[in-house]
Design an enzyme around this catalytic site. Structure first.
Site, short mmCIF file in Angstrom:
data_model
loop_
_atom_site.label_atom_id
_atom_site.label_comp_id
_atom_site.label_asym_id
_atom_site.label_seq_id
_atom_site.Cartn_x
_atom_site.Cartn_y
_atom_site.Cartn_z
N PRO A 2 0.84 -1.18 0.00
CA PRO A 2 0.00 0.00 0.00
C PRO A 2 0.88 1.24 0.00
O PRO A 2 1.95 1.25 0.60
CB PRO A 2 -0.77 -0.11 1.31
N GLU A 3 0.43 2.30 -0.63
CA GLU A 3 1.20 3.54 -0.60
C GLU A 3 0.80 4.31 0.66
O GLU A 3 0.09 3.80 1.52
CB GLU A 3 0.98 4.30 -1.92
N LYS A 52 5.30 5.88 4.44
CA LYS A 52 4.90 4.47 4.48
C LYS A 52 5.31 3.81 5.79
O LYS A 52 5.17 2.59 5.92
CB LYS A 52 5.51 3.73 3.28
N ASN A 192 4.46 3.59 -6.66
CA ASN A 192 4.48 3.45 -8.11
C ASN A 192 3.20 3.93 -8.80
O ASN A 192 3.24 4.42 -9.93
CB ASN A 192 4.76 1.99 -8.48
N ARG A 285 11.54 -0.67 -11.40
CA ARG A 285 10.09 -0.58 -11.23
C ARG A 285 9.44 -0.27 -12.57
O ARG A 285 10.04 0.38 -13.42
CB ARG A 285 9.72 0.53 -10.22
#
Length: 295
Positions: A2-3, A52, A192, A285
């Site tokens: 999760p961001e 985070k 991302n 990424r």
DNA sequence: GCCCTATGTTAAA
DNA sequence: TTAACCTAGGGCT
């Protein structure tokens, strides 16, 4: 993982169901036995998030610091006080960003037997929370907690955050803006999805040097990140599209196909310009962008 | 069962 | 720049 929005939801949830209560901490997996012991039997004073990172402050001035990494998740269960509590973290499917299943709510006397992968189990008189698969799970002193936070950039979800250090950092680096937005030392909480979606919304080429952004663009990136993160906190999932890009589709149904402009939409047509959305590995990424809108 | 994938970070090379 | 960490689900055989 999760961001940042999900970690803020986690902090809110810990405050809702555990704050002010004496908690039992254990490590069924066995990899956090010593750390759990330092906190076991103490009262949770408050929970908060920085980017985070999740921090839980206990009444002995020690902190549980958790970072979910790419695999981590918290699962909750308990009595009526846990109604509305969500499982937060991996696993997730495309388009299903945060919720796996709701908390197990009902008659509660003791938690179910833990899966062998549970790093930390937290138990109160009303329910339990299990942590699996975290990148970081440790007990910190107040000083150590400050050292961790000092390494983190401003968090747009922090009402007291000062974005000037973010603006300044952008002006000083030639690294691509798409890479810099993922650097938690520069700005914390963006992952991302938000990185790709903010740059699309602001029509900024992710490969442009950060220092080439105008003052207006820097401000717009900060403010849009803040806006999207706030939406994420409220919804419990990431929705970055505006209504005119999902015509006639209510927000609740704008999921998953109409939730994002570019993330996981490689090979599909851009809603705005009709170009084909691209994807490319950058710094290990997947970077998604529209070559028509973002140049 | 096997392989791939994932909203992440760190350390080693 | 690559590998390692660490977990579960989905699609495939």
């Amino acid at each position: 993982m999760p961001e940042g929005h999900s970690i803020h939801r986690l902090a809110r949830q810990f405050n809702d169901v555990f704050a002010g209560q004496v908690l039992q901490l254990s490590s069924p997996q066995g990899r956090f036995v010593d750390g759990a012991q330092l906190l076991d039997g103490h009262r949770l004073e408050e929970a908060f998030a920085h980017g985070k990172h999740l921090f839980l402050r206990f009444d002995n001035d020690l902190y549980l610091n958790v970072h979910l990494g790419i695999y981590g998740a918290w699962n909750f269960g308990g009595d009526q006080q846990f109604r509305g509590a969500s499982s937060i973290g991996a696993p997730r499917k495309v388009g299903e960003f945060e919720l796996t299943e709701g908390a197990e709510v009902g008659e509660y006397s003791s938690p179910p037997p833990p899966k062998p992968t549970v790093r930390v189990r937290i138990v109160s008189a009303h329910g339990w929370a299990d942590l699996i698969g975290p990148t970081v799970c440790r007990t910190l002193t107040a000083d150590e907690k400050e050292m961790v936070r000092a390494q983190l950039g401003a968090d747009p979800l922090d009402g007291d955050a000062n974005p000037h250090q973010f603006f300044s950092a952008l002006s000083k680096t030639a690294r691509p803006i798409g890479v810099v937005l993922m650097d938690q030392k520069i700005i914390s909480g963006i992952g991302n999805i938000f990185r790709a979606e903010v740059l699309y919304r602001q029509q900024i080429d992710p490969f442009r040097p950060a220092k080439s952004l105008s003052v207006e663009e820097r401000h717009a990136v900060w403010e849009d990140a803040q806006k999207l993160l706030q939406v994420g906190v409220e919804l419990g999932r990431i929705v970055t599209t505006e209504e005119d890009y999902r015509p006639g589709i209510p927000l609740a149904e704008a999921w998953p196909e109409h939730a994002n402009y570019v993330y996981q939409r490689q090979g599909q047509v851009c809603f705005r310009c009709g170009e084909i959305i691209r994807v490319q590995q950058v710094a290990a990424r997947n970077l998604f962008w529209c070559p028509g809108c973002q140049n």
